[in-house]
Design an enzyme around this catalytic site. Structure first.
Site, PDB file in Angstrom:
ATOM      1  N   ASP A  53       0.801  -1.239   0.000  1.00  0.00           N
ATOM      2  CA  ASP A  53       0.000   0.000   0.000  1.00  0.00           C
ATOM      3  C   ASP A  53       0.830   1.285   0.000  1.00  0.00           C
ATOM      4  OD1 ASP A  53      -1.648  -2.084   0.698  1.00  0.00           O
ATOM      5  OD2 ASP A  53      -2.414  -1.168   2.522  1.00  0.00           O
ATOM      6  N   TRP A  77       5.582 -10.642   1.184  1.00  0.00           N
ATOM      7  CA  TRP A  77       4.854  -9.985   2.261  1.00  0.00           C
ATOM      8  C   TRP A  77       5.172 -10.691   3.564  1.00  0.00           C
ATOM      9  CZ3 TRP A  77       0.037 -10.865   5.138  1.00  0.00           C
ATOM     10  CH2 TRP A  77      -0.471  -9.693   5.717  1.00  0.00           C
ATOM     11  N   ALA A 114       1.456  -1.063   9.980  1.00  0.00           N
ATOM     12  CA  ALA A 114       0.553  -1.185   8.831  1.00  0.00           C
ATOM     13  C   ALA A 114       0.203   0.202   8.280  1.00  0.00           C
ATOM     14  CB  ALA A 114      -0.672  -1.987   9.238  1.00  0.00           C
ATOM     15  N   SER A 115      -0.832   0.261   7.431  1.00  0.00           N
ATOM     16  CA  SER A 115      -1.081   1.468   6.634  1.00  0.00           C
ATOM     17  C   SER A 115      -1.606   2.635   7.453  1.00  0.00           C
ATOM     18  CB  SER A 115      -2.055   1.152   5.507  1.00  0.00           C
ATOM     19  OG  SER A 115      -1.394   0.367   4.559  1.00  0.00           O
TER      20      SER A 115
END
Ligand SMILES: *[C@@H]1O[C@H](CO)[C@@H](O)[C@H](O)[C@H]1NC(C)=O
Ligand SMILES: *[C@@H]1O[C@H](CO)[C@@H](O)[C@H](O)[C@H]1NC(C)=O
Ligand SMILES: *[C@@H]1O[C@H](CO)[C@@H](O)[C@H](O)[C@H]1NC(C)=O
Length: 595
Positions: A53, A77, A114-115
């Site tokens: 992302d 990932w 994370a994002s």
């Protein structure tokens, strides 16, 4: 905001040169690059490893920043190791890699950063809001601030010990609470951000509110909820002007302001959006088009091909809203490991609301024109019924093609049952580019081998539906590669144009080795695809053709096909030197010298 874009670029390049230590020699990088035929020339990639992302894109202090989900330890990932990679640019085209902005080092993000997003606070300080996966594997929301706000490159970020600022709520499961948006200010002067969650079993986009950016309180009602109880990731709520292409700040409101809510659905791996009304008293969003049950998967698609986790930001330098998105690999994990990297970002796209007010229009940012070098020879007629014309004079594996097809008559348009309108992918599969038709298929054959065994067809077909016409756009990957184990779908989408009035349709396609990004009808329908041609791996060059396999005549009224120079994109993530376009020129000069 900067008066002179060139000056900004020059400053950016200067800063990068000044502040980054020089390391490995450029010639070794050039050689490595020419051997890697899948690697792109002007799409954003780290020098190596996994990215997904886009995170926190922002224009700050004369520089663009792109953070991104990054595994610094390998090409696959690995959620526990997810970091925020960080690159800066003066022009959205050439990028310099900095060290990671965030690494999973604190109790509140020990299992992954994370994002998230970046918000510029009123005093000018940028703030990161991101999801950490904490030591107990719960998703929680954290803030981070620049260690030195006067560093124009924002190289180091501090994660205050008081994190998380938003712990996991009691009605949300540990894995379903992530991806905070850029914050905006409501009429009441309070901050808000939106975030994805499954709350009490319902897939929802929640809103949190705060006076100080530190103490956040959940709003009673979600911004939007989907009865399907599916987690919708990576929400993005942004205002768009009801008229015109100008970008708006996240907090814009009032007359002439519409809102777009976009989410990414992990079950289909596609991005969806709706244009609608954001009620800033209740913090709820109501889509204009009611597609039943609030199911996000019935909303419009950001891209009819394959991209994911898109995120927009306001480019305050040119007052436009710009979209980034992750485009994954479509061959095997073993290929990723062999290459040492995986994942691209789509070329940045300006986006705005179409004149009709129902959908977005997306268009590659104009800075791409700085890469244009040679222009292809002109070309006019392509005979119907199997006509193919080669576009010559450019290296077409690194190209920007802008073509307009004029359709003198729609008389031969094939009839189509209205029931077929709902599944354009299936229609494109059935009526692929290698078949004949009435008005179309006509379009481009890209990344084609000399013997045509490999090619990717990007094309249109016009159908008659009762007394109206519909334009179908397709990207047919079935012959894109002879390599085994490659995901080769056929993408389809209708283009919202009045073909009877226009009697023409435009196609812009960016070709970059292993990615083909197409924009139909002036950017009303976008289609991204990955290609892995074996003829290039074997050392042959690719060809570009215009074709018309319909029985109706089609005229090419405009064809601008440009070869693009290689941008300098994170060429050396060990802190090497990158100086705008000069590095790319150096590489090309060396390639010419050695051939
Ligand atoms: C992170 O990567 C390292 C090196 O590959 C590996 O040893 C470690 O297990 C990974 N950590 C997590 C939490 O996955
Ligand atoms: C990339 O996306 C495609 C389409 O959703 C999917 O089939 C494939 O598994 C993904 N590949 C990787 C390596 O994640
Ligand atoms: C046009 O259609 C014919 C018949 O199906 C096919 O053999 C040919 O390959 C097609 N041309 C292109 C450019 O796909």
């Amino acid at each position: 905001m900067a008066a002179n874009p060139l000056a900004t670029l020059a400053i950016a390049v200067f800063l990068i040169c000044l502040l980054l230590p020089t390391s490995s020699s450029s010639s070794s990088i050039c050689v490595a690059r020419t051997q890697d035929h899948v690697r792109t020339a002007f799409h954003f990639q780290p020098a190596k490893n996994w990215q997904n992302d886009p995170n926190g894109p922002v224009y700050y202090n004369g520089m663009y920043h792109l953070f991104y989900q990054y595994n610094p330890h390998g090409a696959l990932w690995d959620v526990g190791n997810l970091s925020w990679g960080d690159s800066v640019s003066g022009d959205l085209v050439n990028w310099a890699a900095l060290g990671n902005a965030l690494d999973p080092t604190a109790p509140f993000d020990a299992n992954g950063c994370a994002s998230g997003s970046v918000t510029i606070l009123p005093d000018g300080t940028p703030a990161i809001l991101y999801s950490g996966i904490d030591a107990d594997r719960r998703q929680v929301q954290n803030v981070a601030f620049p260690k030195n706000p006067r560093d124009p490159l924002l190289r180091e970020w501090a994660k205050p010990a008081y994190n998380p600022v938003v712990p996991l709520p009691a009605d949300v499961s540990a894995n379903d609470f992530r991806d905070p948006t850029t914050a905006w200010v409501g009429r009441d002067g309070l901050w808000r951000f939106a975030i994805s969650a499954v709350a009490d079993g319902v897939g929802a986009t929640l809103v949190y509110r705060s006076a100080d950016f530190l103490r956040w309180e959940r709003r009673a009602a979600p911004l939007h909820a989907s009865q399907d109880a599916v987690m919708a990731e990576c929400p993005d709520l942004f205002p768009v002007a009801a008229r015109g292409a100008e970008g708006l700040d996240a907090s814009a409101r009032g007359a002439g302001v519409r809102h777009v809510l976009k989410v990414s659905m992990p079950d289909t791996l596609e991005d969806y959006y709706a244009v609608g009304t954001y009620d800033d008293a209740a913090d709820t969003f109501t889509p204009d088009e009611d597609c039943g049950g609030g199911d996000y998967r019935r909303w419009r698609r950001i891209d009819r091909g394959h991209l994911y986790a898109s995120k927009t930001f306001l480019d305050a330098r040119r007052m436009r809203r710009v979209l980034w998105a992750w485009v994954n690999e479509s061959d095997s994990e073993a290929d990723d490991v062999a290459r040492g990297w995986s994942g691209l970002q789509s070329f940045p796209r300006a986006l705005w609301l179409d004149g009709g007010g129902k959908q977005l229009v997306q268009w590659p940012v104009e800075e791409i024109e700085t890469l244009r070098t040679r222009r292809a020879a002109p070309l006019q007629e392509v005979e119907p019924g199997g006509g193919v014309r080669e576009v010559t004079g450019i290296v077409s594996s690194q190209a920007d093609v802008d073509v307009v097809f004029e359709i003198p008559s729609l008389r031969r348009a094939e009839g189509l049952d209205p029931g077929r309108l709902h599944d354009p992918d299936a229609l494109c599969r059935e009526k692929g580019g290698s078949l004949t038709g009435g008005v179309g298929p006509f379009g481009l054959l890209v990344m084609a081998s000399g013997d045509m065994r490999e090619h990717t067809a990007v094309f249109f077909r016009v159908f008659r539906i009762l007394h109206e016409y519909a334009v179908l756009m397709c990207t047919d990957l079935s012959r894109s590669s002879t390599k085994a184990g490659v995901y080769k779908p056929t993408h389809g989408g209708f283009v919202d144009v009045d073909i009877e009035k226009d009697m023409s349709i435009s196609l812009r396609t960016l070709i970059d080795h292993s990615i083909v990004e197409s924009f139909g009808g002036g950017g009303r329908t976008c289609m991204t695809a990955r290609v892995y041609p074996e003829h290039v791996a074997a050392g042959s060059s690719s060809h570009l053709y215009v074709f018309n396999n319909g029985s109706a005549a089609v005229k090419v009224s405009k064809l601008e096909a440009w070869e693009l120079a290689s941008a300098s994109v994170n060429v050396d993530d060990d802190g090497g030197l990158m100086a705008g376009g000069s590095f790319a020129n150096m590489c090309r000069a060396e390639e010419y010298n050695s051939s």
